[in-house]
Design a protein around this motif. Structure first.
Motif, PDB file in Angstrom:
ATOM      1  N   LEU A   1      52.778 -56.360   2.991  1.00 40.86           N
ATOM      2  CA  LEU A   1      53.923 -57.217   3.260  1.00 40.86           C
ATOM      3  C   LEU A   1      53.494 -58.656   3.505  1.00 40.86           C
ATOM      4  O   LEU A   1      54.176 -59.600   3.097  1.00 40.86           O
ATOM      5  N   PHE A   2      52.367 -58.831   4.174  1.00 40.65           N
ATOM      6  CA  PHE A   2      51.856 -60.175   4.420  1.00 40.65           C
ATOM      7  C   PHE A   2      50.670 -60.466   3.507  1.00 40.65           C
ATOM      8  O   PHE A   2      49.724 -61.153   3.893  1.00 40.65           O
TER       9      PHE A   2
ATOM     10  N   LEU B   1      53.640 -64.138   1.927  1.00 40.55           N
ATOM     11  CA  LEU B   1      52.905 -65.351   2.276  1.00 40.55           C
ATOM     12  C   LEU B   1      53.096 -66.479   1.253  1.00 40.55           C
ATOM     13  O   LEU B   1      53.265 -67.636   1.649  1.00 40.55           O
ATOM     14  N   PRO B   2      53.057 -66.212  -0.063  1.00 42.09           N
ATOM     15  CA  PRO B   2      53.313 -67.311  -1.010  1.00 42.09           C
ATOM     16  C   PRO B   2      54.682 -67.949  -0.823  1.00 42.09           C
ATOM     17  O   PRO B   2      54.829 -69.169  -1.004  1.00 42.09           O
TER      18      PRO B   2
ATOM     19  N   GLY C   1      60.168 -74.654 -10.001  1.00 41.90           N
ATOM     20  CA  GLY C   1      59.465 -73.796 -10.942  1.00 41.90           C
ATOM     21  C   GLY C   1      59.506 -72.323 -10.621  1.00 41.90           C
ATOM     22  O   GLY C   1      59.255 -71.475 -11.493  1.00 41.90           O
ATOM     23  N   ASN C   2      59.791 -71.941  -9.356  1.00 42.50           N
ATOM     24  CA  ASN C   2      59.942 -70.538  -8.946  1.00 42.50           C
ATOM     25  C   ASN C   2      58.742 -69.668  -9.316  1.00 42.50           C
ATOM     26  O   ASN C   2      58.894 -68.582  -9.861  1.00 42.50           O
ATOM     27  N   ALA C   3      57.558 -70.143  -9.025  1.00 34.19           N
ATOM     28  CA  ALA C   3      56.338 -69.357  -9.243  1.00 34.19           C
ATOM     29  C   ALA C   3      55.767 -68.969  -7.884  1.00 34.19           C
ATOM     30  O   ALA C   3      55.293 -69.841  -7.148  1.00 34.19           O
ATOM     31  N   PRO C   4      55.792 -67.672  -7.514  1.00 39.21           N
ATOM     32  CA  PRO C   4      55.285 -67.251  -6.196  1.00 39.21           C
ATOM     33  C   PRO C   4      53.759 -67.229  -6.155  1.00 39.21           C
ATOM     34  O   PRO C   4      53.125 -66.169  -6.158  1.00 39.21           O
ATOM     35  N   VAL C   5      53.162 -68.406  -6.141  1.00 36.90           N
ATOM     36  CA  VAL C   5      51.706 -68.545  -6.134  1.00 36.90           C
ATOM     37  C   VAL C   5      51.279 -69.088  -4.782  1.00 36.90           C
ATOM     38  O   VAL C   5      51.882 -70.042  -4.273  1.00 36.90           O
ATOM     39  N   LEU C   6      50.244 -68.499  -4.195  1.00 35.55           N
ATOM     40  CA  LEU C   6      49.758 -68.951  -2.898  1.00 35.55           C
ATOM     41  C   LEU C   6      48.983 -70.248  -3.051  1.00 35.55           C
ATOM     42  O   LEU C   6      47.957 -70.283  -3.743  1.00 35.55           O
ATOM     43  N   PRO C   7      49.440 -71.340  -2.447  1.00 31.85           N
ATOM     44  CA  PRO C   7      48.723 -72.614  -2.561  1.00 31.85           C
ATOM     45  C   PRO C   7      47.454 -72.599  -1.708  1.00 31.85           C
ATOM     46  O   PRO C   7      47.413 -71.989  -0.643  1.00 31.85           O
ATOM     47  N   HIS C   8      46.418 -73.276  -2.185  1.00 24.49           N
ATOM     48  CA  HIS C   8      45.135 -73.295  -1.480  1.00 24.49           C
ATOM     49  C   HIS C   8      44.753 -74.682  -0.981  1.00 24.49           C
ATOM     50  O   HIS C   8      43.970 -74.805  -0.057  1.00 24.49           O
TER      51      HIS C   8
END
Length: 301
Positions: free
Chosen positions: A53-54, A68-69, A227-234
């Motif tokens: 979930l996380f 998280l993303p 853009g609706n991209a569930p990507v985790l930013p770094h």
């Protein structure tokens, strides 16, 4: 004679009771909303693995429900909106309250109110047609639908709230403060920076919190331009990449899920998180606003 006296009292009592019922009903509605969110969202905590979930992947069709993303996407867009809206909003509030001549105030104030009333979907449409292509050409990016575009658009949406509340806070500062500063030889800008803004500090902070609260809860505009991209930013490069926020996820996926499913419960869990964040922001804004009112009453007395 007694009837003439008792009739206005009876009407006043009736109006008072109606107002009380309206006030209590608003509290009841908030509690009902919270109950509904909890009843629908908490099952996600025991039907889904907490580590999943996380996690960092949001792909519901493959049973990946990492939120998280989505949280980081909302945080990045909101912080970017704050960087855009806070200086512009406070600067505009200061100009309208302290610098602008009378005819300019009569023009600018209604324009700010009109901007605050524009539907978010209209602003999102303008973001897709105007802002997104402009950002793509300016920064030479493959797409203009990025977190930066969403942050700029959300900042523009939050500015009217900051301007309206901030100007009201500046107007509550007693005129004697400004006159005393001028009498000591301070310039107008020294008076604004050293006297007026510090005196209205709590009200200005309230304006900022309410503006950021508007940005956190925005849905349609941010869904259309990020853009609706569930990507985790770094790192900070995430501002130039597509992201997905919590509000956009709920709006785009709630109509397609089966009621009672794990995906359904996770979406409501995201709603609980948003509710808690909005509640914290509004409580802080209310506390600071109450402090400002109390301080103003003390000064005036």
């Amino acid at each position: 004679m007694d009837e003439l006296i008792s009739r206005p009292v009876w009407k006043e009592t009736l109006v008072t009771r109606i107002i009380q019922i309206c006030g209590y009903s608003s509290i009841l509605f908030v509690l009902l909303i919270l109950y509904f969110l909890i009843s629908e969202g908490l099952p996600a905590l025991w039907t889904t693995d907490i580590t999943s979930l996380f996690g960092t992947r949001w792909y519901p069709t493959e049973a990946f429900f990492g939120i998280l993303p989505l949280i980081y996407g909302s945080v990045i867009v909101t912080l970017g909106a704050g960087l855009v809206s806070v200086p512009l909003g406070i600067g505009t509030a200061v100009y309208i309250s302290e610098v602008a001549p009378g005819f300019a105030k009569e023009i600018l104030k209604p324009l700010v109110e009109i901007l605050a009333g524009l539907p978010s979907v209209v602003l999102g449409f303008l973001g897709i047609l105007v802002l997104s292509p402009f950002m793509r050409r300016l920064l030479d990016m493959p797409t203009g639908l990025t977190a930066l575009t969403g942050a700029i658009l959300l900042g523009m949406i939050a500015i009217p709230t900051i301007v309206s509340v901030g100007e009201d806070a500046l107007n509550t500062v007693p005129k004697s403060y400004r006159e005393a500063s001028m009498a000591l030889g301070a310039t107008r800008w020294q008076t604004i920076w050293g006297i007026t803004l510090p005196a209205a500090r709590s009200g200005v902070i309230t304006a900022v919190l309410l503006g950021l609260g508007r940005a956190i809860g925005e849905t349609m505009a941010v869904m259309m331009v990020t853009g609706n991209a569930p990507v985790l930013p770094h790192n900070l490069q995430a501002f130039f990449m597509p992201v997905r926020t919590m509000t956009a996820t709920i709006a785009s996926e709630m109509g397609e899920v089966a009621a009672g499913s794990v995906h359904y419960s996770v979406l409501f869990l995201i709603g609980i998180i948003l509710f808690i964040i909005s509640l914290i922001v509004n409580v802080l804004a209310f506390a600071l606003s109450s402090r400002r009112i109390t301080r103003s009453e003390r000064l005036l007395s």
